[in-house]
Design an enzyme around this catalytic site. Structure first.
Site, PDB file in Angstrom:
ATOM      1  N   SER A 148       0.850  -1.202   0.000  1.00 34.04           N
ATOM      2  CA  SER A 148       0.000   0.000   0.000  1.00 34.04           C
ATOM      3  C   SER A 148       0.883   1.248   0.000  1.00 34.04           C
ATOM      4  O   SER A 148       2.088   1.160   0.285  1.00 34.04           O
ATOM      5  CB  SER A 148      -0.870  -0.014   1.260  1.00 34.04           C
ATOM      6  OG  SER A 148      -1.467   1.248   1.485  1.00 34.04           O
ATOM      7  N   TYR A 161      -3.499  -0.867   9.904  1.00 33.71           N
ATOM      8  CA  TYR A 161      -3.305  -1.007   8.455  1.00 33.71           C
ATOM      9  C   TYR A 161      -1.886  -0.582   8.088  1.00 33.71           C
ATOM     10  O   TYR A 161      -1.189  -1.269   7.341  1.00 33.71           O
ATOM     11  CB  TYR A 161      -4.339  -0.152   7.718  1.00 33.71           C
ATOM     12  CG  TYR A 161      -4.387  -0.389   6.222  1.00 33.71           C
ATOM     13  CD1 TYR A 161      -5.059  -1.484   5.699  1.00 33.71           C
ATOM     14  CD2 TYR A 161      -3.765   0.476   5.330  1.00 33.71           C
ATOM     15  CE1 TYR A 161      -5.121  -1.712   4.326  1.00 33.71           C
ATOM     16  CE2 TYR A 161      -3.816   0.261   3.967  1.00 33.71           C
ATOM     17  CZ  TYR A 161      -4.499  -0.832   3.464  1.00 33.71           C
ATOM     18  OH  TYR A 161      -4.548  -1.049   2.104  1.00 33.71           O
TER      19      TYR A 161
END
Ligand code: NAP
Length: 256
Positions: A148, A161
């Site tokens: 990400s 996350y």
């Protein structure tokens, strides 16, 4: 073999997690277009992906599994199911992932554990199980994990996350360091801001969505097909000397 032939994945077998929708579905289609048969794993059925893959003349095996709660033995069993069905595995795409948003001052243990379990623990132990299968086959293989922008940046209200995706980038290098000698290529793809379920809440927030769009040099949100090309490349023989790298597919976001 010509450079274009080296992109072919004809008769390869690819396991893709989170195959039912979003980037996972896009990568299933890309890999199938390049010639691979697909084992799609998700905690729901993947009928739409199955239809799109079989329409391309490829085979699709759907396996239901909850990748938040699964343990090492369960992941070894998923590899066994793929091998029982197709005879081998050539490619693993660790795509399934979740995000939980909550102020860091109040962030719950549940939101920490669930995200860390699926986004990084399962990624490692599934990669381990598949790497052992590659070594048993004597074939080498390709492991591609989805990282990400938050493998590089801190983000806001998403501590688990960010920890998990920074972890994906890190273990991609560790796995490459140990397994390159077996002909196993471990790499990651860091998508930018993609229009999928994962970012629905963000896109619904008009102010945040506007700020994000304004910062993307390409001037648009990404699509699953944008990530599929990178996955086919990293799964192909053209990536045989790429090890431990995280490739951004972000419309230029990281360059700003
Ligand atoms: P998505 O549309 O929410 O897809 C995530 C996939 O994972 C879905 O197929 C989902 O199944 C599956 N999944 C969720 N929980 C699961 C569980 N417990 N067990 C098994 N499968 C489960 O999101 P996406 O955007 O395609 O995300 C795919 C990957 O890209 C994730 O790792 C995400 O972190 C990463 N990523 C996305 C973006 C973005 O902008 N969209 C950016 C960077 C990285 P269901 O559909 O049934 O929930």
């Amino acid at each position: 073999m010509s450079i274009l032939e080296k992109f072919s994945l004809k008769d390869k077998v690819a396991i893709v997690t989170g195959a039912s929708t979003g980037l996972g579905q896009g990568m299933c289609i890309g890999l199938a277009e390049a010639g691979a048969n697909i084992v799609g794993i998700d905690y729901v059925d993947s009928p739409e992906t199955e239809k799109l893959v079989t329409e391309l003349g490829r085979k699709f095996l759907s396996i239901k599994s909850n990748l938040i709660t699964i343990h090492k033995e369960g992941l070894i069993d998923l590899v066994k199911q793929a091998v029982d069905h197709f005879g081998k595995v050539d490619i693993l795409v660790n795509n399934a992932g979740i995000i939980r948003r909550e102020d860091s001052l109040d962030f719950s243990e549940q939101n920490w554990d669930d995200v860390m379990n699926i986004n990084v623990k399962t990624v490692f132990f599934f990669s381990q199980a598949v790497a052992n299968q590659f070594i048993q086959q004597g074939s080498g293989g390709k492991i591609i994990s989805i990282a990400s922008m938050l493998s590089y940046q801190g983000g806001i209200r998403v501590p688990s996350y960010t920890a998990s995706k920074s972890g994906v980038k890190g273990i991609t290098m560790t796995m490459a360091n140990e397994w390159a000698k077996y002909g196993i290529n471990c790499n990651a793809i860091a998508p930018g801001y993609m229009a999928t379920n994962n970012t629905a809440a963000l896109r619904d927030d008009e102010k945040r969505a506007g700020e994000i769009l304004e910062r993307i040099p390409a001037g648009r949100w990404g699509k699953p097909s944008d990530v599929a090309g990178a996955a086919v490349f990293l799964a192909s023989d053209n990536a045989n000397y790429i090890n431990g790298f995280t490739l951004a597919v972000d419309g230029g976001w990281l360059g700003r």
